[in-house]
Each structure stands twice: as structure tokens, then as C-alpha cells.
Enzyme design. Sequence first.
Site, PDB file in Angstrom:
ATOM      1  N   ARG A  65       0.799  -1.321  -0.016  1.00  0.00           N
ATOM      2  CA  ARG A  65       0.129  -0.049   0.032  1.00  0.00           C
ATOM      3  C   ARG A  65       0.801   1.271  -0.042  1.00  0.00           C
ATOM      4  O   ARG A  65       0.452   2.280   0.538  1.00  0.00           O
ATOM      5  CB  ARG A  65      -0.806  -0.098   1.173  1.00  0.00           C
ATOM      6  N   SER A 136     -10.630  -1.119   3.975  1.00  0.00           N
ATOM      7  CA  SER A 136      -9.821  -1.473   5.250  1.00  0.00           C
ATOM      8  C   SER A 136      -9.264   0.088   5.774  1.00  0.00           C
ATOM      9  O   SER A 136      -8.506   0.860   5.262  1.00  0.00           O
ATOM     10  CB  SER A 136      -8.575  -2.318   4.854  1.00  0.00           C
ATOM     11  N   GLU A 232      -4.583   2.877   7.203  1.00  0.00           N
ATOM     12  CA  GLU A 232      -4.183   2.999   5.621  1.00  0.00           C
ATOM     13  C   GLU A 232      -4.635   4.192   5.373  1.00  0.00           C
ATOM     14  O   GLU A 232      -4.230   4.533   4.172  1.00  0.00           O
ATOM     15  CB  GLU A 232      -4.777   1.691   5.126  1.00  0.00           C
TER      16      GLU A 232
HETATM   17  C1  LIG Z   1     -15.514  -0.392   0.222  1.00  0.00           C
HETATM   18  C2  LIG Z   1     -14.106  -0.172   0.097  1.00  0.00           C
HETATM   19  C3  LIG Z   1     -13.367  -1.292   0.163  1.00  0.00           C
HETATM   20  C4  LIG Z   1     -11.996  -1.085  -0.285  1.00  0.00           C
HETATM   21  N1  LIG Z   1     -11.171  -2.088  -0.652  1.00  0.00           N
HETATM   22  C5  LIG Z   1      -9.864  -2.075  -0.854  1.00  0.00           C
HETATM   23  C6  LIG Z   1      -9.133  -3.232  -1.101  1.00  0.00           C
HETATM   24  O1  LIG Z   1      -9.389  -4.153  -1.179  1.00  0.00           O
HETATM   25  N2  LIG Z   1      -7.526  -2.889  -1.447  1.00  0.00           N
HETATM   26  C7  LIG Z   1      -7.148  -1.567  -1.500  1.00  0.00           C
HETATM   27  O2  LIG Z   1      -6.108  -1.480  -2.068  1.00  0.00           O
HETATM   28  N3  LIG Z   1      -7.885  -0.547  -1.445  1.00  0.00           N
HETATM   29  C8  LIG Z   1      -9.257  -0.577  -1.041  1.00  0.00           C
HETATM   30  N4  LIG Z   1      -9.957   0.473  -0.639  1.00  0.00           N
HETATM   31  C9  LIG Z   1      -9.447   1.862  -0.556  1.00  0.00           C
HETATM   32  C10 LIG Z   1      -9.468   2.610  -1.883  1.00  0.00           C
HETATM   33  O3  LIG Z   1     -10.440   1.939  -2.688  1.00  0.00           O
HETATM   34  C11 LIG Z   1      -8.243   2.649  -2.680  1.00  0.00           C
HETATM   35  O4  LIG Z   1      -7.502   3.403  -1.861  1.00  0.00           O
HETATM   36  C12 LIG Z   1      -8.385   3.536  -4.121  1.00  0.00           C
HETATM   37  O5  LIG Z   1      -7.310   3.566  -4.609  1.00  0.00           O
HETATM   38  C13 LIG Z   1      -8.858   5.090  -3.695  1.00  0.00           C
HETATM   39  O6  LIG Z   1      -9.220   5.494  -4.974  1.00  0.00           O
HETATM   40  P1  LIG Z   1      -9.676   7.036  -5.155  1.00  0.00           P
HETATM   41  O7  LIG Z   1      -9.959   7.261  -6.390  1.00  0.00           O
HETATM   42  O8  LIG Z   1     -11.093   7.147  -4.337  1.00  0.00           O
HETATM   43  O9  LIG Z   1      -8.708   7.712  -4.329  1.00  0.00           O
HETATM   44  P2  LIG Z   1      -8.537   8.721  -3.288  1.00  0.00           P
HETATM   45  O10 LIG Z   1      -8.853   7.823  -1.967  1.00  0.00           O
HETATM   46  O11 LIG Z   1      -9.327  10.208  -3.538  1.00  0.00           O
HETATM   47  O12 LIG Z   1      -6.888   8.993  -2.963  1.00  0.00           O
HETATM   48  C14 LIG Z   1      -5.928   8.253  -2.401  1.00  0.00           C
HETATM   49  C15 LIG Z   1      -4.542   8.814  -2.562  1.00  0.00           C
HETATM   50  O13 LIG Z   1      -4.195   9.174  -3.811  1.00  0.00           O
HETATM   51  C16 LIG Z   1      -3.988  10.420  -4.339  1.00  0.00           C
HETATM   52  N5  LIG Z   1      -4.344  10.578  -5.798  1.00  0.00           N
HETATM   53  C17 LIG Z   1      -5.631  10.144  -6.164  1.00  0.00           C
HETATM   54  N6  LIG Z   1      -5.580  10.422  -7.529  1.00  0.00           N
HETATM   55  C18 LIG Z   1      -4.424  10.899  -7.723  1.00  0.00           C
HETATM   56  C19 LIG Z   1      -3.808  11.206  -8.918  1.00  0.00           C
HETATM   57  N7  LIG Z   1      -4.132  11.151 -10.173  1.00  0.00           N
HETATM   58  N8  LIG Z   1      -2.526  11.526  -8.838  1.00  0.00           N
HETATM   59  C20 LIG Z   1      -1.802  11.787  -7.484  1.00  0.00           C
HETATM   60  N9  LIG Z   1      -2.290  11.440  -6.557  1.00  0.00           N
HETATM   61  C21 LIG Z   1      -3.632  10.992  -6.513  1.00  0.00           C
HETATM   62  C22 LIG Z   1      -4.895  11.091  -3.147  1.00  0.00           C
HETATM   63  O14 LIG Z   1      -4.414  12.423  -2.795  1.00  0.00           O
HETATM   64  C23 LIG Z   1      -4.599  10.199  -1.939  1.00  0.00           C
HETATM   65  O15 LIG Z   1      -3.562  10.513  -1.266  1.00  0.00           O
HETATM   66  C24 LIG Z   1     -11.253   0.268  -0.340  1.00  0.00           C
HETATM   67  C25 LIG Z   1     -12.294   1.385  -0.225  1.00  0.00           C
HETATM   68  C26 LIG Z   1     -13.638   1.264   0.086  1.00  0.00           C
HETATM   69  C27 LIG Z   1     -14.518   2.518   0.317  1.00  0.00           C
END
Ligand SMILES: Cc1cc2nc3c(=O)[nH]c(=O)nc-3n(C[C@H](O)[C@H](O)[C@H](O)COP(=O)(O)OP(=O)(O)OC[C@H]3O[C@@H](n4cnc5c(N)ncnc54)[C@H](O)[C@@H]3O)c2cc1C
Length: 237
Positions: A65, A136, A232
Amino acid sequence: WTVSHGWGGAENLSYIPGEVGASAIQNIGAYGVEVKDIIHEVKAVDVETCESRTFRNAECRYGYRSSIFKHDWKGRYIVTSVVYRLQKSPELHLDYGNLRASLLGDDISIADVRKAVIEIRRSKLPEPDEYGSAGSFFMNPVIPTEQYEKLKSSYPDMPHYVVDDMHVKVPAGWLIDRCGWKGKSFGGAAVYEKQCLVLINKNNAKPNDVVALAEMIRKSVSDTYGIVINPEVNYIE
Ligand SMILES: Cc1cc2nc3c(=O)[nH]c(=O)nc-3n(C[C@H](O)[C@H](O)[C@H](O)COP(=O)(O)OP(=O)(O)OC[C@H]3O[C@@H](n4cnc5c(N)ncnc54)[C@H](O)[C@@H]3O)c2cc1C
């Protein structure tokens, strides 16, 4: 889309919510696969110079991660595209959690894996329209094998996954569950009944409710097992 076009590699990551850019920042992972396993290169814009740059996989310094974008270059780059390297006949990764047990027969396709992963996730994780969550909340702690062996004598059923010769990963959800947190709440925040690794917004939770609950959980796991679990999620002030 990849599975429906017969391209394998991402099927274990099915149903993780989020966008492509974040996948490369977070090194998202599930069921024994991390997105780093299929990332070829990452294209990003430097916010200081506005120049585009392409990072090869090794330059992203992926870990659990984690990536260089979360540490040395935090906030420095905006990911604009990611090139994934997929395969037509991929090696299937089925030996994580109860994935293999939920797949029948020998002739298993990437579509079967995707379907099984989605079913397992739906049975364990809250749907976003049911309860708000960040998935998570804590990372699974990686501890020295020596520490694990000592703990195993007191807790023989403690699950673990070998990381390398010196380290194992312990499921944080198991530790939290065994500390008695399942279903417990603080203010409007609660530990999800079906998966203790997930903190949910049960009833108009305030940010402080979530943070306080998370801190209580961390302390209790640390006091019981001597293992520090870290969030996380990012805290934004
Ligand atoms: C129900 C649920 C289940 C999940 N299951 C998992 C799982 O099984 N495994 C897992 O790894 N994660 C899981 N997650 C966490 C989440 O899905 C991931 O972290 C995902 O990558 C978040 O994507 P987002 O587009 O919402 O990013 P955000 O949460 O908006 O951003 C995450 C980070 O990346 C940065 N960021 C986002 N986009 C960019 C970009 N284009 N350039 C630079 N920085 C950027 C943000 O600033 C932040 O620091 C889960 C979340 C939920 C709600």
C-alpha cells in the site's frame, strides 16, 4: 473491462472502488495481487515544474500500500495515466483467503475469479450506499518472524502470510476482532460486524469519532499483542 476482453492480471482487484490515478499511488491490492504486479509505467505531471514525466515500475518503489508518491514525492506529482501490462493466459492467484475454496473445478477462468472475488467482497464489506467507509481502515502489520513465533505459542490460531525470510504479515482484522472490537462503536463510528478491519459511519459520525475509535483500537491491539497497527487511510486536517 479487462476481464470481459480476456485480459488477465487485474481480476483479483475486482470491486475495489477508486480511480486509475489512485491505484498507482496506493498500490491497491487484494487477494494476493497488488496493482504493482501489472503496472508497466506511470505518467504524471510535476506540480512544481508542470513537466510530464514517465516512471517505470521500479522507479515507483512499490511496497505494501505504498509508493514513492506517498513518501519522497508526496504531493509532487499528479498521475495522468497508467499503462498496465496484462496477459491473455495469466497465472491465476487463488491461494489467498477463501478464494480457492469458493471456486469449483480445475478449468477456472479469469471471469470465474472476478465473480468469486466480487461475491466474497460483497459478503464481507459494506456497500458504499449502506454505510460510508474507507474500506480497510488499518494496514495489515508486517512483523519479524521471530516475534510471530513467540506470539504463536500464546495464540496458536493467529493467521499469517509469509512476506520474506524474516517477516510475516498478520491480518489486522483478526487482531482487532480478537481484542473484542467487533460491532463496537464510539459516537457515530463503529467497527463493521462482518469485517473488523472496516470502520463505518453508522450514525452521522464526526471525524473525531472515527479518529478516537481508531486510536482506541490501536492501543488495545498494541497492549494485547505488542503489535502496532497503522491507518491505511489519510487523515486530512
Ligand atoms: C468499500 C471499500 C473497499 C476497499 N477495498 C480496498 C481493497 O481491497 N484494497 C485496497 O488497496 N484498497 C481498498 N479500498 C481503498 C480505496 O478503494 C483505494 O485506496 C483507492 O485507490 C482509492 O481511490 P480514489 O480514486 O477514491 O482515491 P482517493 O482516496 O481520492 O486518493 C487516494 C490517494 O491517492 C492520491 N491520488 C488520487 N488520485 C491521484 C492522482 N491522479 N494523482 C496523484 N495522486 C492521486 C490522493 O491524494 C490520496 O492520497 C477500499 C475502499 C472502500 C471504500
